[in-house]
Design a protein around this motif. Structure first.
Motif, short mmCIF file in Angstrom:
data_model
loop_
_atom_site.label_atom_id
_atom_site.label_comp_id
_atom_site.label_asym_id
_atom_site.label_seq_id
_atom_site.Cartn_x
_atom_site.Cartn_y
_atom_site.Cartn_z
N ALA A 61 35.99 58.88 35.43
CA ALA A 61 37.28 58.55 36.04
C ALA A 61 37.07 57.96 37.42
N GLU A 62 38.20 57.54 38.03
CA GLU A 62 38.19 57.07 39.41
C GLU A 62 39.12 57.95 40.22
N MET A 63 38.67 58.34 41.40
CA MET A 63 39.44 59.23 42.25
C MET A 63 40.76 58.59 42.67
N GLY A 64 41.80 59.40 42.75
CA GLY A 64 43.11 58.91 43.17
C GLY A 64 43.94 60.02 43.78
N SER A 65 45.24 59.86 43.71
CA SER A 65 46.16 60.84 44.30
C SER A 65 47.31 61.16 43.36
N SER A 66 47.14 60.94 42.06
CA SER A 66 48.21 61.24 41.11
C SER A 66 48.50 62.74 41.12
N GLY A 67 49.76 63.11 41.32
CA GLY A 67 50.14 64.51 41.37
C GLY A 67 49.72 65.22 42.63
N ALA A 68 49.30 64.47 43.67
CA ALA A 68 48.85 65.08 44.93
C ALA A 68 49.38 64.26 46.10
N ASP A 69 49.27 64.83 47.31
CA ASP A 69 49.76 64.12 48.50
C ASP A 69 48.63 63.48 49.29
N ARG A 70 47.42 63.46 48.70
CA ARG A 70 46.30 62.79 49.34
C ARG A 70 45.29 62.40 48.27
N VAL A 71 44.38 61.49 48.60
CA VAL A 71 43.34 61.08 47.68
C VAL A 71 42.28 62.17 47.61
N MET A 72 42.07 62.72 46.42
CA MET A 72 41.09 63.79 46.27
C MET A 72 40.86 64.10 44.80
N LEU A 73 39.80 64.85 44.55
CA LEU A 73 39.54 65.41 43.23
C LEU A 73 39.77 66.91 43.31
N HIS A 74 40.61 67.43 42.40
CA HIS A 74 40.70 68.88 42.24
C HIS A 74 39.85 69.21 41.03
#
Length: 245
Positions: A210-223
């Motif tokens: 995958a590629e890191m993004g911010s879908s479902g979050a308020d910042r760019v990160m991986l959970h």
């Protein structure tokens, strides 16, 4: 009076600064999103299968062991589900103990023993899911770690396995990938900008998924989360490796 007025103003400013700092600290904790639909389903004792959901996805959603859910609902590999099907989340499940007897192995039902997984191939090494800065360490409340980075940063599989979910059906996780490594471990990669794998696909250890993004979050990160038999495992990022505690 002027002196007291200045003192009051100073105290007000100090209190305001402390409140803002407290709010900022709380945001960094990234508390998990509570989905009321999960609470309702758990109260009812069952979940109604929606389009695109897999047994592994539902087990992850409710913090269950997918083997136990399969056993409870009398599902056989490949654990096929249909839209609208009731998947029971609790009940008197029959788990099995396998006992060796001369010439053959027999299974005896037991209410106390847990079903023994068949595929427990050990994972030789756990790779780091991505580069970046850990902005949230593992806690039982967060259930995983948050790694900050840049848009499009590569996300890698921490070990070889099979993609058992790739979609955006879990509130608060954005574009999500679940990978089954064996009958014990499943890993999750959330908030991606783009998914590069699909359900049922075999992936190699350290493969870009995958590629890191911010879908479902308020910042760019991986959970990222790792679970063993449905329960979160304590993890630490160390260089290019993931340490499983």
């Amino acid at each position: 009076m002027i002196r007291y007025a200045k003192l009051s103003t100073l105290l007000f400013i100090i209190i305001a600064i402390n409140l803002l700092a407290s709010c900022s600290f709380n945001q960094k904790q990234a508390a998990p999103v509570v989905d009321l639909r999960n609470q309702i389903a758990e109260q009812q004792g069952y979940h109604v299968v929606q389009r695109g959901e897999t047994l592994y996805f539902i087990a992850w959603r409710f913090g269950k062991d997918f083997l136990e859910l399969a056993q409870l609902n009398k599902l056989q590999v490949p654990y096929s589900l249909t839209v609208g099907q009731k998947l029971y989340l609790s009940g008197k499940t029959q788990y099995y103990n396998y006992k060796k007897t001369p010439g053959k192995a027999t299974a005896t039902a037991s209410q106390k023993a847990r079903y023994q997984p068949k595929n427990i191939s050990p994972v030789g090494r756990w790779y780091a899911p991505t580069k970046g800065t850990v902005v949230q360490a593992y806690t039982k409340r967060v259930k995983g770690i948050n790694i900050a980075g840049t848009q499009g940063e590569p996300i890698h599989a921490v070990a070889a396995g099979t993609v058992v979910y790739a979609g955006s059906g879990l509130r608060g996780y954005g574009n999500l990938i679940l990978i089954k490594h064996n009958d014990l471990y499943l890993s999750a990669y959330a908030h991606n900008r783009k998914l590069l794998v699909k359900d049922g696909q075999q992936v190699r250890a350290n493969q870009k998924i995958a590629e890191m993004g911010s879908s479902g979050a308020d910042r760019v990160m991986l959970h990222f989360e790792l679970r063993k038999r449905g329960k979160p495992v304590r993890i630490v990022l160390r260089g290019n490796s993931l340490i499983v505690k």
